[in-house]
Design a protein around this motif. Structure first.
Motif, PDB file in Angstrom:
ATOM      1  N   GLY A 282       2.992   0.699   0.570  1.00 24.64           N
ATOM      2  CA  GLY A 282       2.140   1.130  -0.537  1.00 24.64           C
ATOM      3  C   GLY A 282       0.882   0.299  -0.659  1.00 24.64           C
ATOM      4  O   GLY A 282       0.418  -0.317   0.313  1.00 24.64           O
ATOM      5  N   SER A 283       0.357   0.243  -1.884  1.00 27.51           N
ATOM      6  CA  SER A 283      -0.986  -0.315  -2.076  1.00 27.51           C
ATOM      7  C   SER A 283      -1.000  -1.734  -2.633  1.00 27.51           C
ATOM      8  O   SER A 283      -2.042  -2.373  -2.627  1.00 27.51           O
ATOM      9  CB  SER A 283      -1.774   0.597  -3.014  1.00 27.51           C
ATOM     10  N   ILE A 284       0.136  -2.246  -3.130  1.00 30.70           N
ATOM     11  CA  ILE A 284       0.057  -3.561  -3.779  1.00 30.70           C
ATOM     12  C   ILE A 284       1.021  -4.624  -3.248  1.00 30.70           C
ATOM     13  O   ILE A 284       0.781  -5.809  -3.430  1.00 30.70           O
ATOM     14  CB  ILE A 284       0.231  -3.462  -5.316  1.00 30.70           C
ATOM     15  N   TRP A 335      -4.648   1.805   7.032  1.00 29.28           N
ATOM     16  CA  TRP A 335      -4.288   2.777   5.995  1.00 29.28           C
ATOM     17  C   TRP A 335      -4.070   4.104   6.697  1.00 29.28           C
ATOM     18  O   TRP A 335      -4.935   4.537   7.472  1.00 29.28           O
ATOM     19  CB  TRP A 335      -5.397   2.881   4.932  1.00 29.28           C
ATOM     20  N   ALA A 336      -2.925   4.705   6.469  1.00 25.18           N
ATOM     21  CA  ALA A 336      -2.578   5.923   7.212  1.00 25.18           C
ATOM     22  C   ALA A 336      -2.717   7.171   6.328  1.00 25.18           C
ATOM     23  O   ALA A 336      -2.651   7.052   5.104  1.00 25.18           O
ATOM     24  CB  ALA A 336      -1.128   5.814   7.679  1.00 25.18           C
ATOM     25  N   PRO A 337      -2.881   8.334   6.944  1.00 28.12           N
ATOM     26  CA  PRO A 337      -2.735   9.567   6.158  1.00 28.12           C
ATOM     27  C   PRO A 337      -1.232   9.779   5.949  1.00 28.12           C
ATOM     28  O   PRO A 337      -0.607  10.560   6.662  1.00 28.12           O
ATOM     29  CB  PRO A 337      -3.370  10.640   7.042  1.00 28.12           C
ATOM     30  N   TRP A 356       7.469   5.278  -6.051  1.00 30.97           N
ATOM     31  CA  TRP A 356       7.995   6.627  -6.271  1.00 30.97           C
ATOM     32  C   TRP A 356       7.288   7.666  -5.397  1.00 30.97           C
ATOM     33  O   TRP A 356       7.915   8.593  -4.879  1.00 30.97           O
ATOM     34  CB  TRP A 356       7.917   7.005  -7.750  1.00 30.97           C
ATOM     35  N   ASN A 357       5.967   7.503  -5.186  1.00 32.51           N
ATOM     36  CA  ASN A 357       5.269   8.479  -4.340  1.00 32.51           C
ATOM     37  C   ASN A 357       5.804   8.440  -2.921  1.00 32.51           C
ATOM     38  O   ASN A 357       6.079   9.478  -2.322  1.00 32.51           O
ATOM     39  CB  ASN A 357       3.760   8.200  -4.318  1.00 32.51           C
ATOM     40  N   SER A 358       5.949   7.232  -2.380  1.00 27.92           N
ATOM     41  CA  SER A 358       6.471   7.110  -1.020  1.00 27.92           C
ATOM     42  C   SER A 358       7.892   7.673  -0.952  1.00 27.92           C
ATOM     43  O   SER A 358       8.262   8.334   0.029  1.00 27.92           O
ATOM     44  CB  SER A 358       6.461   5.646  -0.576  1.00 27.92           C
ATOM     45  N   SER A 359       8.680   7.422  -1.984  1.00 28.45           N
ATOM     46  CA  SER A 359      10.059   7.935  -1.996  1.00 28.45           C
ATOM     47  C   SER A 359      10.045   9.463  -1.944  1.00 28.45           C
ATOM     48  O   SER A 359      10.789  10.084  -1.175  1.00 28.45           O
ATOM     49  CB  SER A 359      10.799   7.460  -3.250  1.00 28.45           C
ATOM     50  N   LEU A 360       9.180  10.072  -2.773  1.00 30.90           N
ATOM     51  CA  LEU A 360       9.091  11.543  -2.785  1.00 30.90           C
ATOM     52  C   LEU A 360       8.611  12.078  -1.444  1.00 30.90           C
ATOM     53  O   LEU A 360       9.099  13.097  -0.947  1.00 30.90           O
ATOM     54  CB  LEU A 360       8.097  12.002  -3.858  1.00 30.90           C
ATOM     55  N   GLU A 361       7.636  11.378  -0.868  1.00 27.84           N
ATOM     56  CA  GLU A 361       7.053  11.841   0.396  1.00 27.84           C
ATOM     57  C   GLU A 361       8.100  11.764   1.509  1.00 27.84           C
ATOM     58  O   GLU A 361       8.183  12.652   2.360  1.00 27.84           O
ATOM     59  CB  GLU A 361       5.799  11.005   0.714  1.00 27.84           C
ATOM     60  N   GLY A 362       8.935  10.721   1.479  1.00 26.72           N
ATOM     61  CA  GLY A 362       9.994  10.592   2.479  1.00 26.72           C
ATOM     62  C   GLY A 362      11.061  11.667   2.296  1.00 26.72           C
ATOM     63  O   GLY A 362      11.476  12.322   3.255  1.00 26.72           O
TER      64      GLY A 362
HETATM   65  N1  UDP Z   1      -0.445   5.706   1.158  1.00 30.74           N
HETATM   66  C1  UDP Z   1      -1.329   6.220   2.077  1.00 30.74           C
HETATM   67  N2  UDP Z   1      -1.526   5.520   3.229  1.00 30.74           N
HETATM   68  C2  UDP Z   1      -0.894   4.358   3.501  1.00 30.74           C
HETATM   69  C3  UDP Z   1       0.010   3.832   2.556  1.00 30.74           C
HETATM   70  C4  UDP Z   1       0.225   4.548   1.396  1.00 30.74           C
HETATM   71  O1  UDP Z   1      -1.915   7.279   1.875  1.00 30.74           O
HETATM   72  O2  UDP Z   1      -1.144   3.788   4.568  1.00 30.74           O
HETATM   73  C5  UDP Z   1      -0.231   6.470  -0.085  1.00 30.74           C
HETATM   74  C6  UDP Z   1       1.161   7.036  -0.133  1.00 30.74           C
HETATM   75  O3  UDP Z   1       1.190   8.282   0.545  1.00 30.74           O
HETATM   76  C7  UDP Z   1       1.429   7.148  -1.625  1.00 30.74           C
HETATM   77  C8  UDP Z   1       0.572   6.036  -2.231  1.00 30.74           C
HETATM   78  O4  UDP Z   1      -0.337   5.622  -1.211  1.00 30.74           O
HETATM   79  O5  UDP Z   1       1.006   8.412  -2.094  1.00 30.74           O
HETATM   80  C9  UDP Z   1       1.364   4.822  -2.654  1.00 30.74           C
HETATM   81  O6  UDP Z   1       2.094   5.115  -3.789  1.00 30.74           O
HETATM   82  P1  UDP Z   1       3.537   4.491  -4.023  1.00 30.74           P
HETATM   83  O7  UDP Z   1       4.008   4.973  -5.347  1.00 30.74           O
HETATM   84  O8  UDP Z   1       4.418   4.797  -2.884  1.00 30.74           O
HETATM   85  O9  UDP Z   1       3.302   2.931  -3.999  1.00 30.74           O
HETATM   86  P2  UDP Z   1       2.319   1.920  -4.792  1.00 30.74           P
HETATM   87  O10 UDP Z   1       1.063   1.831  -4.012  1.00 30.74           O
HETATM   88  O11 UDP Z   1       2.109   2.478  -6.179  1.00 30.74           O
HETATM   89  O12 UDP Z   1       3.060   0.639  -4.780  1.00 30.74           O
END
Ligand code: UDP
Length: 459
Positions: A282-284, A335-337, A356-362
């Motif tokens: 994720g992002s953080i 950073w990936a799509p 949660w976003n990554s969980s849903l995407e998986g």
């Molecule tokens: N994401 C992305 N490219 C990456 C890593 C993450 O586009 O290389 C997107 C991922 O698809 C998700 C979001 O960033 O939609 C991260 O949200 P998540 O709730 O999983 O984690 P957070 O960044 O809030 O910890």
């Protein structure tokens, strides 16, 4: 001309902007005009990465967060204070300005559920409102129960200092409802954000969740099938998801803070089916150097091909000669799509921080997980993946708190060596994708909300 106009306000973090932008897209697809509001700093980043115009119905706007510098924005206390003191007035001004300039009147204001104060602005202005939860319904339900937990003596409350501290009174497992697995108090979302006082976070999240209950709707980016006990127990939570760009034909994930490296898709095209370990946090989430090296070496010794997202702002360095040694077997991107990567047939499993976003995407792509939560609700999400969905495994840490390279290699072998995880993941994928297809439960809930926004139904 669009008859309805919705204002959506996002919390200034990547994991909030992406899902709320996707929600906005679902509304504009139905002919609803949307003004998407970010803080000024986030607006700048997001609009610079929007490749094509998202159509005439989406308008990107910003309001000041009342903070002076990027340093201030790293200070959670200052951020929260400015958010509740400065932003409501700014939002009200913006909504008034929109109403003066645009004949399509603002029919609804949607608050990111972490920004409960937005509901207060909507109420004050006499406008309909909805809260949208980018985190799990389980997380939202836990926050909605915070007062009850204080009343039941499970959490402490220091009335004399006028601070609700929200610290669990003992280590007894907490059970939100009978049908849900008991939860360790230490994994409650406000207990594990480094550098943030749990009491402050508890109080802020509790108030935000309570404000959300005043909205006309509480919509969750989730589906009934993913969290049935929660939806049975909390009927006011309405699942409308998972709303992901990846499930829409030709739609691209928007709201990114960083440029995607699309070359990784070409690399994936060259790999055998179900062979790749995809690793992203994720992002953080951030690593210590020692932990980073163990992960690098664990992947190397797994002898499997992998794609690993190492963000530019990650300050760790690879072991000497690492990149050369793994060569074309390891694709490292900044950073990936992600949604496209997870949907690719070459991907076998997802090592994830369980945002949660990554969980849903998986889950929407039928992938098994190796769960590596870092902060906040990620621990709850990991518990849902491993204990409820049974589509993943966690990592054990050694006595120093490190997930060792051997543990990483062992768990990769265990997950990919047992077909049961993939079978469960595919079963869940089928249920979840059914819920968002026409006639499915999430689809019907979303249609109900859209009809209400368009004035076709009352609530
Ligand atoms: N994401 C992305 N490219 C990456 C890593 C993450 O586009 O290389 C997107 C991922 O698809 C998700 C979001 O960033 O939609 C991260 O949200 P998540 O709730 O999983 O984690 P957070 O960044 O809030 O910890």
């Amino acid at each position: 001309m669009a008859k309805s106009h919705v204002v959506i306000v996002s919390y200034p973090m990547q994991g909030h902007v992406i899902p709320l932008m996707e929600f906005a897209r679902r509304l504009t697809n139905e002919g609803i005009k949307v003004t998407f509001v970010n803080t000024e700093a986030i607006h700048k980043v997001v609009t610079s990465n929007l490749e094509e115009k998202e159509g005439d119905l989406l308008h990107m706007a910003s309001i000041s967060d009342g903070l002076e510098s990027p340093e201030d924005r790293k200070d959670f206390r200052k951020t929260l204070k400015a958010m509740v003191e400065i932003m409501p007035g700014k939002l009200e001004e913006l909504v008034e300005k929109i109403s003066e300039e645009d004949r399509s009147k603002v029919t609804c204001i949607v608050a990111d559920s972490f920004m409960g104060w937005v509901i207060g602005v909507a109420k004050k202005m006499g406008i309909g409102s909805a809260a949208y939860c980018p985190s799990s319904a389980t997380t939202q339900a836990i926050l909605m129960c915070a007062q009850k937990w204080i009343d039941d003596g499970l959490m402490n409350s220091d009335e004399t200092r006028l601070i609700i501290v929200g610290i669990p009174q003992n280590n007894d497992m907490i059970q939100l409802c009978e049908t849900m697995p008991p939860t360790k108090p230490s994994i409650l979302p406000w207990m594990s954000v480094p550098g943030v006082d749990p009491g402050l976070l508890f109080q802020f999240s509790k108030v935000a969740a309570e404000e959300c209950t005043l909205a006309d709707w509480i919509l969750c980016n989730s589906s009934y099938e993913l969290e049935p006990p929660i939806y049975n127990e909390f009927p006011q939570l309405l699942p409308v998801g998972p709303l992901l760009a990846g499930t829409q034909k030709d739609a691209k994930q928007t709201g990114q803070f960083w440029q995607e490296d699309s070359t990784c898709l070409t690399w994936l095209n060259q790999q055998p089916t179900s062979s790749i370990i995809y690793i992203a946090f994720g992002s953080i989430a951030t690593f210590t150097q020692t932990q980073f090296e163990h992960l690098a070496l664990g992947l190397e010794t797994s002898n499997r091909p992998f794609m690993w997202v190492v963000r530019k702002n990650e300050n760790c360095t690879f072991p000497d000669g690492y990149v050369e040694r793994v060569g074309p077997r390891g694709k490292i991107v900044t950073w990936a799509p992600q949604q496209k990567v997870l949907a690719h047939s070459s991907v076998a499993c997802f090592i994830s921080h369980c945002g949660w976003n990554s969980s849903l995407e998986g889950v929407t792509n039928g992938l098994p997980f190796l769960c590596w939560p870092f902060i906040s609700d990620q621990f709850l999400d990991a518990a849902v993946i491993c204990d409820t969905w049974k589509t993943g495994l966690g990592f054990d840490k050694d006595e120093e708190g490190v997930v060792t390279k051997d543990e990483i290699r062992r768990k990769i072998d265990e997950l990919l060596g047992d077909k049961v995880f993939k079978d469960m993941a595919l079963e869940l994928k089928e249920k979840v994708t059914c819920s968002i297809r026409p006639g499915g439960s999430s689809y019907r809930n979303l249609c109900g909300f859209i009809d209400w926004v368009q004035g076709k139904e009352s609530r």
